[in-house]
Design an enzyme around this catalytic site. Structure first.
Site, PDB file in Angstrom:
ATOM      1  N   HIS A  56      -4.944  -6.713   0.554  1.00 25.80           N
ATOM      2  CA  HIS A  56      -4.336  -6.879  -0.764  1.00 25.80           C
ATOM      3  C   HIS A  56      -5.466  -7.183  -1.746  1.00 25.80           C
ATOM      4  CE1 HIS A  56       0.077  -7.935   0.390  1.00 25.80           C
ATOM      5  NE2 HIS A  56      -0.443  -7.077   1.250  1.00 25.80           N
TER       6      HIS A  56
ATOM      7  N   CYS B 158      -1.014 -13.798  -0.240  1.00 24.92           N
ATOM      8  CA  CYS B 158      -2.029 -13.937  -1.277  1.00 24.92           C
ATOM      9  C   CYS B 158      -1.967 -15.315  -1.948  1.00 24.92           C
ATOM     10  CB  CYS B 158      -1.891 -12.817  -2.289  1.00 24.92           C
ATOM     11  SG  CYS B 158      -2.262 -11.204  -1.551  1.00 24.92           S
TER      12      CYS B 158
ATOM     13  N   CYS C 198       2.060 -12.299  -3.530  1.00 23.69           N
ATOM     14  CA  CYS C 198       2.980 -12.419  -2.401  1.00 23.69           C
ATOM     15  C   CYS C 198       2.644 -13.715  -1.640  1.00 23.69           C
ATOM     16  CB  CYS C 198       2.838 -11.208  -1.487  1.00 23.69           C
ATOM     17  SG  CYS C 198       1.291 -11.180  -0.538  1.00 23.69           S
TER      18      CYS C 198
ATOM     19  N   GLU D 261      -5.857  -9.434  -4.036  1.00 23.94           N
ATOM     20  CA  GLU D 261      -6.244 -10.843  -4.156  1.00 23.94           C
ATOM     21  C   GLU D 261      -7.144 -11.273  -3.002  1.00 23.94           C
ATOM     22  OE1 GLU D 261      -1.836 -10.748  -5.556  1.00 23.94           O
ATOM     23  OE2 GLU D 261      -3.147  -9.579  -4.255  1.00 23.94           O
TER      24      GLU D 261
END
Length: 144
Positions: free
Chosen positions: A46, A79, A76, A48
């Site tokens: 992801h 993250c 999410c 992040e």
């Protein structure tokens, strides 16, 4: 946020979920990233997490307590956990995520009792973030 949006556009062009993230310290860009799960075949990739990983490498430690993060979409749970664990004290994000958001939309992992607290503000450039998401999901519908 403009740099995070450019990262999200890169993700969209690579047929990835269009999320971009940027880590800044004292006004200086430290790292930037976008989702690469499909390309890397790695669920952890992801934006992040990738931006935090790069910032830790550049700064030589896991505590990013002098940094801020800009993200195009509400993080999410994975993250949000990475943000808490890297001790980033403040994040700014674009669109809220009513399905997976972990900064208040579905849960709030940034302000759990007996844990490091992260301040956050959402809604920055949310229209542009949502436009990128709509383009991505339109592509997926057309593909199938």
């Amino acid at each position: 946020m403009a740099i995070a949006l450019k990262e999200a556009e890169k993700a969209l062009n690579e047929k990835e979920v269009p999320v971009g993230a940027v880590v800044v310290r004292k006004g200086e860009l430290i790292s930037k990233a976008h989702n690469t799960r499909e390309k890397s075949k790695n669920a952890l990739h992801h934006a992040e997490v990738l931006a935090i990983n790069e910032a830790c490498k550049k700064l030589g430690g896991w505590r990013l307590w002098e940094c801020e993060m800009y993200i195009t979409m509400e993080p999410c749970p994975m993250c949000a956990g990475a943000i808490v664990n890297s001790r980033i004290p403040k994040i700014y994000f674009g669109a809220y995520d009513d399905k997976y958001g972990a900064c208040g939309s579905t849960v709030n992992l940034l302000n759990m009792e007996n844990n490091f607290k992260v301040r956050y503000e959402g809604g920055f450039e949310k229209e542009k973030s949502l436009e990128l998401f709509e383009s991505f999901f339109k592509y997926l519908r057309e593909k199938h």
